[in-house]
Write a protein that holds these residues in place. Structure first.
Motif, short mmCIF file in Angstrom:
data_model
loop_
_atom_site.label_atom_id
_atom_site.label_comp_id
_atom_site.label_asym_id
_atom_site.label_seq_id
_atom_site.Cartn_x
_atom_site.Cartn_y
_atom_site.Cartn_z
N THR A 209 0.82 -1.22 0.00
CA THR A 209 0.00 0.00 0.00
C THR A 209 0.85 1.27 0.00
OG1 THR A 209 -0.22 0.46 2.39
CG2 THR A 209 -1.56 -1.31 1.49
N ARG A 210 2.15 1.15 0.22
CA ARG A 210 3.06 2.30 0.28
C ARG A 210 2.60 3.31 1.33
NH1 ARG A 210 1.16 2.32 -4.58
NH2 ARG A 210 0.68 4.56 -4.50
N LEU A 212 -0.45 3.86 2.37
CA LEU A 212 -1.81 4.40 2.19
C LEU A 212 -2.79 3.84 3.22
CD1 LEU A 212 -2.16 4.40 -1.71
CD2 LEU A 212 -1.69 6.34 -0.19
N GLU A 213 -2.60 2.58 3.62
CA GLU A 213 -3.45 1.98 4.64
C GLU A 213 -2.78 2.16 6.01
OE1 GLU A 213 -6.31 1.19 3.81
OE2 GLU A 213 -6.35 0.26 1.82
N TYR A 235 -1.39 0.48 -6.35
CA TYR A 235 -2.31 0.43 -5.21
C TYR A 235 -2.92 1.81 -4.98
CZ TYR A 235 -4.22 -1.29 -0.80
OH TYR A 235 -5.07 -1.69 0.19
N ILE A 236 -4.26 1.83 -4.80
CA ILE A 236 -4.97 3.04 -4.43
C ILE A 236 -5.88 2.73 -3.25
CG2 ILE A 236 -4.88 4.10 -6.73
CD1 ILE A 236 -7.77 3.16 -7.15
N LYS A 237 -6.22 3.75 -2.47
CA LYS A 237 -7.07 3.57 -1.30
C LYS A 237 -8.51 3.99 -1.56
CE LYS A 237 -7.40 4.97 3.55
NZ LYS A 237 -6.79 5.78 4.65
N ASN A 416 -7.22 -1.87 -4.75
CA ASN A 416 -6.67 -2.20 -3.43
C ASN A 416 -6.51 -3.70 -3.31
OD1 ASN A 416 -9.32 -3.02 -3.20
ND2 ASN A 416 -9.66 -2.08 -1.20
#
Length: 495
Positions: A209-210, A212-213, A235-237, A416
């Motif tokens: 997630t880099r 993001l989560e 990956y996007i949130k 995600n």
């Protein structure tokens, strides 16, 4: 519930239990009683007695059996004389324990009731269900109980126990040919969550997630040589929206609650859910039952972000891992116990019009937003809106539903971790439509919810819902894909 007959299986069952596989977890003794799996919330031995007064009746033909017969035991460290070597168990019979938690014997045991039932099982080769209990902070009783399969009693004897009183001992051996036990994995995970990155075997990414989560999600690969990452994926949130889609900007009026919603008689959102809240205030919020659609509190509600009716909006709360499988590509599993009803994640990607999809593209990460079909009960699905009071405008939309699915979520290139969750013909997650920012059912949020108590390291799965022979290639020919879910009732084909 026992007195009113509100138990799932009211008659006692010998051997394998319908719907309860090896590795199934109960989060309390009461849950076992409600199902009928083990009919005592305190006693370690459940048995079929000689008369109805010794326990609930059974519909099984017991002609020729010498009663009582034990049907299940719970190993939870209550007796000081127990020896548990997983496949081989020396179980101390019941009775003579002070039940105060110090495990001490205060009197002799006698060969009757459950003890006699275990002896009779040995003499008549009757298998017994074995459940192990161990500490668990995620359980509301601080213990979790794992079903470890069928065992046979191979020997019994009486001896003087540690405290000097007579105890009966029963040696049990696990029946061969059953699925592998998960208790060892459970104990390992409970006792040694990796303390550093170096302890994670086969890791190819510390956090996909880099950041993001709120909880990092590592990626492991013990299949490929050399190990690789999931290719071509960002990956996007949060959901991305195609330019030709207009999401409703005017949110529902919302409820007037303050802080958190507690009074279902006055909360406008509770009324949309049939007059009650869809979640229980436990383990961060758990969905009580699947519905056609769940109405959560939105931006115009008076309550705050910690309201239980915003449970699915809080993001992932379990420690997860994306891992490479030998036949199914990538998969997802949890390091934590997941109680049934817990939201796992929203399916995130690019929100698109279904007509804009390229039929020639080989994209296996498209999720149709088909809540209208679910509400209408199409394709044999159960209609689940009988307990929901829909606004009049939504009732009309539901009545006008057709088989077309105007919108979908495309997670082929961006999304995600939900895109990595595999199909199973007997899944442990289910799909739930959610509305909160607006009430356009054709653009509902897609949530994946735990359908059962899920033990650590168990792969997370849901049913993709394909009908056989329903997928066509660009030339209109039927495409087929084998299913490798490994479920007992596997349909052998994904589509």
């Amino acid at each position: 519930m026992m007195n009113t007959g509100a138990i799932l299986y009211t008659e006692k069952i010998i051997g394998a239990f319908p719907g309860i596989d090896v590795g199934h977890q109960f989060f309390s003794r009461a849950e076992m009683v409600v199902v009928g799996f083990h009919n005592h919330w305190l006693n370690g031995i459940d048995y079929i007695g000689k008369t109805a007064s010794a326990g609930r009746k059974t519909s099984m033909n017991l002609t020729g059996y010498n009663l009582p017969l034990a049907i299940s035991i719970v190993l939870s460290g209550q007796y000081e004389d127990d020896v548990d070597n997983c496949e081989d168990v020396v179980y101390t019979g019941q009775g003579g324990n002070d039940l105060l938690g110090n495990k001490r014997q205060i009197s002799d045991q006698v060969l009757k009731r459950g003890n006699l039932g275990l002896k009779n099982c040995m003499e008549q080769s009757v298998p017994i269900r074995v459940v192990r209990g161990h500490k668990c902070e995620n359980s509301y009783v601080k213990k979790v109980y794992t079903y470890d399969g069928l065992y046979t009693v191979v020997k019994y004897w009486a001896e003087k126990g540690v405290s000097g009183f007579t105890v009966y001992k029963f040696r049990l051996k696990r029946v061969e040919g059953q699925p592998s036990m998960t208790t060892k994995e459970v104990c390992f995970t409970r006792g040694r969550i990796p303390k550093s990155i170096s302890e994670i075997r086969g890791m190819v990414c510390e956090d996909i997630t880099r950041g993001l989560e709120s909880i990092p999600i590592p990626v492991t690969n013990l299949v490929d040589d050399p190990p690789i990452m999931p290719p071509g994926f960002i990956y996007i949130k949060d959901m991305k929206i195609s330019k030709n889609i207009s999401v409703p900007e005017i949110a529902p009026s919302g409820c007037k609650c303050k802080g958190t919603c507690t009074d279902h008689t006055s909360c406008a959102c509770a009324k949309l859910n049939g007059g009650d809240f869809p979640y229980v205030h436990r383990e961060g919020g758990r969905l009580v039952a699947a519905k056609g659609v769940v109405f959560e509190c939105g931006p115009n509600c008076g309550c705050g972000p910690k309201c239980v009716n915003r449970t699915s909006q809080s993001g992932p709360r379990f420690r997860l891992e994306i891992f490479r499988t030998p036949k199914k590509g990538w998969g997802v599993r949890s390091w934590d116990y997941i109680p049934s009803g817990s939201p796992i994640c929203e399916y995130i990607g690019l929100l698109r019009k279904t007509d804009d999809l390229d039929p020639a593209a080989d994209n296996s990460y498209v999720f149709d937003i088909d809540c209208l079909q679910t509400m209408k009960g199409m394709d044999g699905r159960e209609r689940r809106l009988r307990d929901v009071s829909l606004p009049s405008y939504l009732q009309k939309v539901g009545e006008d539903a057709t088989e077309s699915v105007p919108f979908c979520i495309d997670a082929g290139k961006t999304g995600n971790f939900a895109r990595f969750i595999n199909h199973s013909c007997q899944p442990n997650l289910f799909v739930q439509c959610m509305l909160n920012e607006h009430h356009d059912i054709s653009l509902a949020r897609i949530m994946l919810i735990a359908a059962d108590n899920i033990p650590p390291l168990k792969e997370l799965t849901y049913d993709y819902g394909y009908a056989l022979d329903s997928v066509m290639d660009a030339e209109g020919n039927v495409k087929q894909m084998a299913c490798y879910c490994g479920a007992e009732e596997c349909r052998k084909r994904l589509y």
